[in-house]
Design a protein around this motif. Structure first.
Motif, mmCIF file in Angstrom:
data_model
loop_
_atom_site.group_PDB
_atom_site.id
_atom_site.type_symbol
_atom_site.label_atom_id
_atom_site.label_comp_id
_atom_site.label_asym_id
_atom_site.label_seq_id
_atom_site.Cartn_x
_atom_site.Cartn_y
_atom_site.Cartn_z
ATOM 1 N N GLY A 68 1.864 68.702 64.443
ATOM 2 C CA GLY A 68 1.851 70.419 64.354
ATOM 3 C C GLY A 68 0.897 70.573 65.658
ATOM 4 N N ASP A 69 0.196 71.813 65.997
ATOM 5 C CA ASP A 69 -1.007 72.296 67.175
ATOM 6 C C ASP A 69 -2.432 71.865 66.552
ATOM 7 O OD1 ASP A 69 -1.964 72.509 69.431
ATOM 8 O OD2 ASP A 69 -0.290 74.049 69.431
ATOM 9 N N VAL A 70 -3.545 71.644 67.517
ATOM 10 C CA VAL A 70 -4.563 71.538 66.768
ATOM 11 C C VAL A 70 -4.769 72.057 66.097
ATOM 12 C CG1 VAL A 70 -6.900 71.993 67.865
ATOM 13 C CG2 VAL A 70 -4.596 71.356 69.653
ATOM 14 N N GLY A 71 -5.415 71.761 65.206
ATOM 15 C CA GLY A 71 -6.578 72.517 63.906
ATOM 16 C C GLY A 71 -5.176 72.936 63.101
ATOM 17 N N GLN A 72 -3.774 72.291 62.717
ATOM 18 C CA GLN A 72 -3.403 72.875 61.243
ATOM 19 C C GLN A 72 -2.696 71.528 60.276
ATOM 20 O OE1 GLN A 72 0.225 73.550 64.187
ATOM 21 N NE2 GLN A 72 -0.897 75.860 64.731
ATOM 22 N N PHE A 73 -3.083 71.840 59.659
ATOM 23 C CA PHE A 73 -2.961 71.266 58.362
ATOM 24 C C PHE A 73 -2.047 72.083 57.350
ATOM 25 C CE2 PHE A 73 -6.881 70.427 61.112
ATOM 26 C CZ PHE A 73 -5.943 68.490 61.132
ATOM 27 N N LYS B 72 -16.643 68.049 63.800
ATOM 28 C CA LYS B 72 -15.441 67.474 63.045
ATOM 29 C C LYS B 72 -14.445 69.111 63.273
ATOM 30 C CE LYS B 72 -14.411 62.802 62.387
ATOM 31 N NZ LYS B 72 -13.048 62.898 63.404
ATOM 32 N N LEU C 113 -16.173 71.959 64.060
ATOM 33 C CA LEU C 113 -16.298 73.086 65.284
ATOM 34 C C LEU C 113 -15.679 72.253 66.534
ATOM 35 C CD1 LEU C 113 -19.197 74.725 64.722
ATOM 36 C CD2 LEU C 113 -17.084 75.634 64.153
ATOM 37 N N GLU C 114 -15.317 71.309 66.989
ATOM 38 C CA GLU C 114 -15.001 70.758 68.207
ATOM 39 C C GLU C 114 -13.952 70.204 68.505
ATOM 40 O OE1 GLU C 114 -18.588 68.284 69.934
ATOM 41 O OE2 GLU C 114 -19.912 69.992 69.594
ATOM 42 N N THR C 115 -13.460 69.149 67.732
ATOM 43 C CA THR C 115 -11.957 69.333 67.801
ATOM 44 C C THR C 115 -11.027 69.476 66.249
ATOM 45 O OG1 THR C 115 -13.037 67.051 66.399
ATOM 46 C CG2 THR C 115 -12.579 67.123 68.909
ATOM 47 N N GLU C 116 -11.556 70.253 64.966
ATOM 48 C CA GLU C 116 -11.436 70.716 65.064
ATOM 49 C C GLU C 116 -9.957 70.014 63.176
ATOM 50 O OE1 GLU C 116 -10.475 74.566 65.727
ATOM 51 O OE2 GLU C 116 -11.811 74.022 67.559
ATOM 52 N N GLN C 117 -10.826 68.826 63.026
ATOM 53 C CA GLN C 117 -10.333 67.990 62.161
ATOM 54 C C GLN C 117 -11.265 68.281 61.107
ATOM 55 O OE1 GLN C 117 -12.079 64.841 64.828
ATOM 56 N NE2 GLN C 117 -10.042 64.241 64.861
ATOM 57 N N TYR C 118 -10.259 69.902 60.421
ATOM 58 C CA TYR C 118 -10.555 70.178 59.050
ATOM 59 C C TYR C 118 -10.592 68.718 57.628
ATOM 60 C CZ TYR C 118 -11.088 74.332 61.922
ATOM 61 O OH TYR C 118 -10.024 74.391 62.670
#
Lengths: 404, 304
Positions: free
Chosen positions: B58-63, B266, B268-273
């Protein structure tokens, strides 16, 4: 048609609306996930193919425009006005609100990403982010197609910038400025200057060094200093890990006092930093404010990075045409030269150098604004990263920033 | 006035209602709906997010939904120091805020009683900083403590600070910032309980041959305990999750990052929700346990 529509026009309208909203709700669920988890996910998941649609353009009746940009990124006079922007307002009657609220690509994206994903207004009709982030916005379908007919001056775009892999032909984006990341220092405190990235690790500079929070610039410079050609595809995790180790050591030892966005300029002014990995144009602006050449910028001998910041219009902006009018205006060579003379970045507008040679002779030979082939050969574009590398590298870089 | 309510210890009214009226239940509804919508829903969403895993390729921020406890394991792997720092800084800030606020509140609430106008002016001064943005005030401190500032050069010439010493980006500046920013939250509840302090108790203390110190410890402090407890909670809880003071953009540096900074970065910057959510849940759990223990030992019946 599933069933006959009622005769009454109002009820008919309501029924049709209800059917439409059913469709779009299902659409939304498909985009965001499945069933009940959709609620939890809706805020986080980019919507993919069934993503946001452009809102109706009201530019013809609404002569306003909001433009978000980075600090020290447009010509400014002593009273804090922006001369080229004032001229634009007089010429077109479009009232522009110029917001300096971008300090870092990730932070800005983090602030507006939910509105972007939903196609809602983000608070800016157009903004300028760095090309790798623009590539992400285009990949996610968050930005509108630009109408080339409204931007006849697009013909002045430097041919080398016309076909980036993320947006062939520049259908959705248009460059604002390009620039270098390199070394900057305070000439009074560091009279010897800096030539290599390793010069930043001189014990005399301990605790007085900042590096950029832009991963590609800071890591790009360190990678280059280790002999890696960052524009080629022949390097990966191992080379990155070696470069991160250097950064981590300098951060842990207290050599580097901060990993920052444009805020490093404040640290230069306050004296908290005297050497940095910095962006080329900022230093000229700081010197102009100081009144003399207090700071200096140079590309390290092992090479600097070359990046570009690019205009886009998010799906939620109803003033796309106004934004296009603005872009067209800034692609006039005269205007581009005026901006370049102040911001000291590389203008993407062909013809600006000829204008500058006539009107601003002092900048026409400035290598940071109109770089020669030789200068450009020492500046490298960070290669496009696939999603896995992008996330892994950013996570590592962020881990160092957090001191973990 | 919320502060006064928090600090109030008056227990004269009968607190058990005779019957539960239907109107009372109806009046409760908006509050319940509010809690459900703005507390419970986000909380459930947070907990669900905290066990998600990345979409494969997946892309950045997709979980996607999963039961991935790895996110919690990452805390132990990299971020325990940030938890410890958050706890330590918050405790230090609470301690110093109490040290500064108690005499202040005592002066306003007890000594200044004879001059109500002075009392009003002093209270306004305590609240006045709220009229300027918290971020601006913290940035102002950053400028005051910067390396080229007068303060630092004076400290250096007095050899209090080594010649290459800094104030910004150190533990000192972060704890200072936290203390400074939370002093009003400490002062107001203590003031609210001291303001009602019956001075005749103090007279009785001295009549019974207690020294002023012992009167203070055995009469004044217990009577103002509800204010102290509310004040420490109002300081400690937000301070432990704070991410402004310790951030490199304000008074902190890489070496002072607290758990709030990790969560902020995490999210707001690297989207590791998921990892960010896991940390939020863990932080919440730790604070709930700490606060429950604290309230249990200090005695709730005086508080509520």
């Amino acid at each position: 048609m599933p069933s006959q529509l009622p005769q009454d026009p109002i009820i008919r309208q309501l029924v049709m609306q209800a059917r439409q909203s059913q469709l779009s709700r299902r659409h939304l669920l498909q985009g965001a996930g499945i069933g009940a988890t959709a609620l939890a996910l809706a805020a986080c998941a980019p919507a993919g193919s069934s993503g946001p649609k452009p809102v109706a353009d009201t530019s013809d009746s609404d002569k306003t425009l909001t433009w978000s940009n980075w600090p020290a990124y447009i010509d400014e006079d002593a009273d804090g006005n922006y001369p080229t922007l004032v001229a634009f307002e007089d010429q077109t009657g479009i009232k522009v609100e110029y917001k300096i609220d971008i300090d870092d690509n990730n932070t800005y994206y983090g602030t507006i990403k939910d509105q972007l994903a939903l196609g809602q207004a983000t608070g800016a009709d157009t903004f300028c982010l760095t090309d790798w982030m623009i590539a992400r916005l285009i990949r996610f379908g968050y930005v509108q197609d630009l109408d080339a007919a409204n931007i006849p001056n697009k013909k002045n775009l430097a041919p080398a910038l016309l076909n980036p892999d993320y947006d062939p032909g520049r259908a959705k984006s248009l460059p604002w400025q390009n620039g270098f990341a390199g070394l900057a220092w305070n000439t009074e405190q560091v009279p010897g200057g800096l030539r290599e990235v390793n010069d930043l690790w001189d014990p005399k500079l301990k605790g007085k060094v900042t590096v950029l929070s832009e991963m590609r610039d800071t890591m790009g410079l360190i990678l280059l200093s280790q002999g890696v050609d960052i524009s080629k595809a022949d390097w990966g995790t191992d080379e990155f890990a070696a470069a991160i180790a250097v950064l981590e050591k300098q951060v842990q030892d207290g050599q580097i006092s901060g990993i920052k966005g444009n805020e490093y300029m404040q640290d230069f002014v306050s004296g908290d930093a005297i050497a940095a990995i910095a962006w080329s144009g900022d230093i000229t602006v700081l010197n102009a404010e100081a009144g003399y050449e207090k700071w200096k910028f140079a590309l390290p001998a092992s090479g600097g990075t070359l990046w570009g910041d690019v205009f886009v219009v998010p799906m939620g902006s109803p003033r796309k045409k106004n934004a296009e009018t603005l872009m067209n205006y800034y692609y006039e060579p005269e205007v581009a030269a005026e901006v370049a003379a102040w911001v000291n970045y590389i203008t993407p507008v062909v013809g600006a150098q000829a204008v500058a040679a006539e009107k601003y002779p002092e900048i026409a030979d400035n290598q940071l604004i109109f770089p020669s082939e030789e200068t450009l050969s020492n500046a490298h574009i960070f290669r496009g990263l696939d999603s896995a590398d992008d996330q892994a590298f950013n996570a590592e870089f962020q881990r160092v920033q957090l001191g973990a | 006035m919320a502060f006064a309510a928090l600090g109030s210890a008056t227990g004269t009214a009968d607190r058990t209602p005779l019957k539960t009226s239907r109107v009372a239940m109806l009046l409760l509804l908006p509050g319940l709906a509010y809690l459900l919508l703005f507390f419970l829903t986000p909380l459930v969403s947070l907990v669900v997010t905290s066990v998600e895993q990345p979409v494969p390729f997946g892309d950045v921020g997709q979980f996607q939904l999963a039961f991935n406890l790895q996110n919690y394991a990452e805390i132990g792997l990299h971020y325990l120091p940030h938890f410890a720092r958050a706890g330590l800084f918050a405790i230090l800030a609470t301690f110093f805020a109490l040290l500064i606020s108690y005499p202040l509140a005592y002066f306003i609430g007890v000594k200044a009683r004879r001059w109500p106008a002075l009392q009003a002016v002093l209270l306004t001064l305590v609240i006045a900083p709220f009229f300027v943005s918290f971020l601006l005030r913290t940035l102002a401190w950053k400028a005051i403590m910067s390396d080229d500032s007068t303060l630092v050069s004076v400290l250096r010439s007095l050899s209090i600070l080594p010649s290459d010493g800094h104030l910004t980006g150190t533990w000192f500046s972060v704890v200072f910032g936290l203390t400074y920013n939370f002093i009003p939250f400490m002062t107001l509840p203590i003031y609210a309980s001291l303001e009602r302090l019956d001075l005749r108790y103090l007279e009785a203390g001295s009549d019974l041959y207690a020294s002023p110190a012992s009167t203070f410890w055995r009469v004044t402090v217990p009577l103002s305990a509800p204010g102290i407890v509310s004040g420490t909670l109002l300081t400690f809880i937000p301070a432990s999750g704070d991410y402004i003071n310790a951030s490199s953009s304000f008074l902190g540096s890489v070496q002072t990052q607290m758990i709030g900074n990790v969560i902020q970065s995490k999210f707001l910057e690297t989207e590791q929700y998921p990892t960010a959510a896991a940390m939020s849940v863990a932080l919440m759990a730790v604070i709930v346990v700490l606060v429950a223990g604290y309230v249990a030992t200090t005695g709730t019946e005086d508080l509520l």
